[in-house]
Structure formats: C-alpha cells, structure tokens
Write a protein that holds these residues in place. Sequence first.
Motif, mmCIF file in Angstrom:
data_model
loop_
_atom_site.group_PDB
_atom_site.id
_atom_site.type_symbol
_atom_site.label_atom_id
_atom_site.label_comp_id
_atom_site.label_asym_id
_atom_site.label_seq_id
_atom_site.Cartn_x
_atom_site.Cartn_y
_atom_site.Cartn_z
ATOM 1 N N ILE A 1 -2.668 -4.997 -4.993
ATOM 2 C CA ILE A 1 -3.064 -5.110 -3.588
ATOM 3 C C ILE A 1 -4.143 -6.158 -3.378
ATOM 4 O O ILE A 1 -4.031 -7.021 -2.499
ATOM 5 C CB ILE A 1 -3.537 -3.744 -3.051
ATOM 6 C CG1 ILE A 1 -2.390 -2.732 -3.098
ATOM 7 C CG2 ILE A 1 -4.050 -3.878 -1.621
ATOM 8 C CD1 ILE A 1 -2.805 -1.325 -2.700
ATOM 9 N N GLN B 1 -3.718 -0.414 -8.284
ATOM 10 C CA GLN B 1 -4.106 -0.686 -6.893
ATOM 11 C C GLN B 1 -4.815 -2.031 -6.770
ATOM 12 O O GLN B 1 -4.468 -2.846 -5.909
ATOM 13 C CB GLN B 1 -5.017 0.426 -6.366
ATOM 14 C CG GLN B 1 -4.306 1.715 -6.025
ATOM 15 C CD GLN B 1 -5.255 2.699 -5.364
ATOM 16 O OE1 GLN B 1 -6.356 2.942 -5.852
ATOM 17 N NE2 GLN B 1 -4.840 3.272 -4.260
ATOM 18 N N TYR B 2 -5.794 -2.260 -7.621
ATOM 19 C CA TYR B 2 -6.578 -3.493 -7.529
ATOM 20 C C TYR B 2 -5.729 -4.717 -7.856
ATOM 21 O O TYR B 2 -5.816 -5.744 -7.178
ATOM 22 C CB TYR B 2 -7.773 -3.403 -8.479
ATOM 23 C CG TYR B 2 -8.652 -4.618 -8.475
ATOM 24 C CD1 TYR B 2 -9.503 -4.877 -7.407
ATOM 25 C CD2 TYR B 2 -8.636 -5.522 -9.541
ATOM 26 C CE1 TYR B 2 -10.320 -6.006 -7.402
ATOM 27 C CE2 TYR B 2 -9.446 -6.644 -9.542
ATOM 28 C CZ TYR B 2 -10.278 -6.884 -8.469
ATOM 29 O OH TYR B 2 -11.075 -8.002 -8.461
ATOM 30 N N ASP C 1 -6.758 -0.650 1.655
ATOM 31 C CA ASP C 1 -6.924 0.482 0.728
ATOM 32 C C ASP C 1 -8.190 0.361 -0.112
ATOM 33 O O ASP C 1 -8.263 0.870 -1.235
ATOM 34 C CB ASP C 1 -5.703 0.598 -0.186
ATOM 35 C CG ASP C 1 -5.178 2.023 -0.253
ATOM 36 O OD1 ASP C 1 -5.554 2.826 0.616
ATOM 37 O OD2 ASP C 1 -4.409 2.326 -1.169
ATOM 38 N N ILE D 1 2.834 1.895 -3.341
ATOM 39 C CA ILE D 1 1.902 2.173 -4.431
ATOM 40 C C ILE D 1 1.327 3.578 -4.310
ATOM 41 O O ILE D 1 1.236 4.320 -5.297
ATOM 42 C CB ILE D 1 0.779 1.122 -4.460
ATOM 43 C CG1 ILE D 1 1.334 -0.227 -4.940
ATOM 44 C CG2 ILE D 1 -0.365 1.566 -5.350
ATOM 45 C CD1 ILE D 1 0.351 -1.360 -4.859
ATOM 46 N N ASN D 2 0.946 3.974 -3.095
ATOM 47 C CA ASN D 2 0.415 5.320 -2.902
ATOM 48 C C ASN D 2 1.458 6.389 -3.216
ATOM 49 O O ASN D 2 1.131 7.444 -3.766
ATOM 50 C CB ASN D 2 -0.099 5.481 -1.475
ATOM 51 C CG ASN D 2 -1.410 4.750 -1.239
ATOM 52 O OD1 ASN D 2 -2.094 4.365 -2.189
ATOM 53 N ND2 ASN D 2 -1.765 4.544 -0.001
ATOM 54 N N ILE E 1 1.690 6.720 -6.908
ATOM 55 C CA ILE E 1 0.558 7.445 -7.472
ATOM 56 C C ILE E 1 0.858 8.937 -7.528
ATOM 57 O O ILE E 1 0.537 9.620 -8.516
ATOM 58 C CB ILE E 1 -0.721 7.175 -6.666
ATOM 59 C CG1 ILE E 1 -1.200 5.731 -6.907
ATOM 60 C CG2 ILE E 1 -1.825 8.163 -7.030
ATOM 61 C CD1 ILE E 1 -2.371 5.324 -6.040
ATOM 62 N N MET F 1 -9.566 2.399 -3.623
ATOM 63 C CA MET F 1 -9.908 1.683 -4.854
ATOM 64 C C MET F 1 -11.313 2.042 -5.321
ATOM 65 O O MET F 1 -11.543 2.297 -6.513
ATOM 66 C CB MET F 1 -9.834 0.169 -4.621
ATOM 67 C CG MET F 1 -8.448 -0.380 -4.414
ATOM 68 S SD MET F 1 -8.498 -2.178 -4.199
ATOM 69 C CE MET F 1 -6.912 -2.452 -3.409
ATOM 70 N N VAL G 1 0.824 -1.205 0.000
ATOM 71 C CA VAL G 1 0.000 0.000 0.000
ATOM 72 C C VAL G 1 0.858 1.255 0.000
ATOM 73 O O VAL G 1 0.640 2.179 -0.797
ATOM 74 C CB VAL G 1 -0.951 0.007 1.209
ATOM 75 C CG1 VAL G 1 -1.667 1.345 1.319
ATOM 76 C CG2 VAL G 1 -1.961 -1.129 1.107
#
Length: 343
Positions: A205, A201-202, A275, A53-54, A57, A279, A50
């Motif tokens: 995660i 994300q999907y 998260d 990845i954030n 972004i 999403m 998480v």
Amino acid sequence: MYKPTTQNEWLFCGALLAQAIIILALEIYIISEWQVWVRPNVIQVTVSYVVPINLAIFVFTCAYELVLAIDAVHHKNNLLLFAICVSNACILAFSAMQPNSLKEIARRLPTARDNESQPLVDLDFDFWKRVGPAQIACPIIFGICTFIIWSCAYRLHKEYAWAIYRRIHGDMSIKTRFLAYEIYLVLIKLDFYFIAVFVVQYGLIDVHFEEPEFALTMALLPASFLMMALAFWCVLRERKIGMIMVIVCHAAIIAYLISRIIVLCGNGERANTADKDMMLLFAFVALILMICTLICAVVCTFNFNHGLKEVLNENSYKRDTQFAALPGRTDRSYSPYHRLSLG
C-alpha cells in the motif's frame, strides 16, 4: 501432523478450524463480488489494494491461529493457548470495524473517476447490498469462536497443569527457566504474525512496488521466518553462537520498526498513505513484542547449561505426558502442585 487427543483439545482446535473455513468462504464471496464490481482502472486509487489486503489478513489470521492451536495442544503450552485467545479477541475487534469501513468505500468509489473521467466501478452494481450481510457475519463468527476457545482454553489449562509440573520435576529454579523458554517461543510466533501483516500492508500500500524499497521490504517475510526457525533450533539445543545471531536479528528488526514508525508519523511522502492507522497499530504491537522478545532471548541465553536442556528432551516429555494421561491416574486431581502451572 499431531492430532488432538482429548475432547477439550478437539473442541479448541475444531472451533478454530470451523472459524477458518467459514471466514474463508465469506471472504472468497466478498472478494469475488468486489472483482465483479470494480473496473480495471480502479488500480489507480490506493483503496483498490486496501480492501483485498484487509480481507487477506482475516484469512491469514484464521489459518495462522489454527496452526498455533495445533502446536499449543501438541506441546501442552498454556501460554500459547492464552496468546491465541487474546489474538482472536483482537481480530474480533478488527472485524467489527470493517463493515463501516467497507460501507464507506462502497459509498465513495462510485463518485470517483480516473484521469479520463471514467468511473472506477460498475455503477449499476449495488456492492454493499450484496456483501453487507456477509461482512456483518464475520464479527459474529469471530465472537462465537472467541467464546468457545476461551472456555476450552480454561479447561485445557487445568489439564496441562499436572503434565507441565511433571515435566519440570517440581524444581522451582527449573520452573523459572522453563517459563522464560516458553514465553520466548510464544513471543517469536506472535512476532512473525504482526511483522508479516505490517510488511504486507506497508509494502503493497505505502511503498507500492517502488524499487528497491519494495523488494527489501518484502524480503523481510522469508527473513523473519528463517529467523524464527533459527531461534527455535538454537534455544532448544542451547547454541550460544546461534542465539547471539538471533539476538542481533531481533535488534535489527526493532531498528527497522522504529524507522518505519518515524516515517509514517512524519511529514514525508510515506506518511501520506491509506490505511495508515492500521499500519501503525501493527507496527507498534510488533515493536513492543519484539522488544520483549529481545529481552527474553537474552534471559534464555544466560539460562543455557543450567539443566533445562534435559527437561526439554522430547522423549522424556512424551513419557511424562503419557504417564499423566494414564487411565485411573488421579494425582493431578489432588496434587498440591497443581497450582504451580506455568501460564
């Protein structure tokens, strides 16, 4: 590559470039400290994906907005300028929520243990104390840049008003078709961003490398990019068969997003994920934008062969914009059509 030509264009693009460079430096620092803090066994918990990845972004958003900014000033697109400003305001809100989220992770991870009762992080390393100031600085940078680009976009809007009016030659029917064309191009550019963020994300995660769903999910990234490129070409060249294919792709993505929202809101295994709220946020925004894109694609297709193709000719547009920018040209300062600006 196109270069800005006016002071306001340089300020607009320069602010986004400075934002991208500063945010990239801050995120590199944060992720490097994260790698020092965590141990290899941290991959046993979803939160280990998480956080990186954030952070990614943020970097992707800054880079994508910079590319869109260059495209907006190149094509004198007021609608895209507005979309960039709104997107930057949204990422400002998202970045403002991250310090508390990261602080909570820094508080919880030291108490977590793996299957062998080993800690997941270096207990002697004060992660939040080292990265806290950098994390707090991110929304400040986004806030300053948002203020600058909003003011620049307002001035650019007035600069582009006369050039856009000359491009449509004052024809109100052409103006309506041209507006649908510009809205469509802006929408598919925004669609790609929100779909890409949701898919990453999907896939990483929630699906978490489970085949074959992981490969099919990640395949949406190149497929969405190709669809965007095909849509650009078809709407510019007025290719009806190609646009029908694009419309079918839009409908397929809408169906996919609806199915994922149902899954995330259900009671199954995929609904129990970290998260999840983020999403769903990106999925819902992508769904709304894609529905609007589908409607606009149909409108654009019906507008084919009604005189818009000649207006979109790049050479004539360049002549119009160059004419509008001639030294001493004062028409745009007093023209009664100035208020007819698109966007």
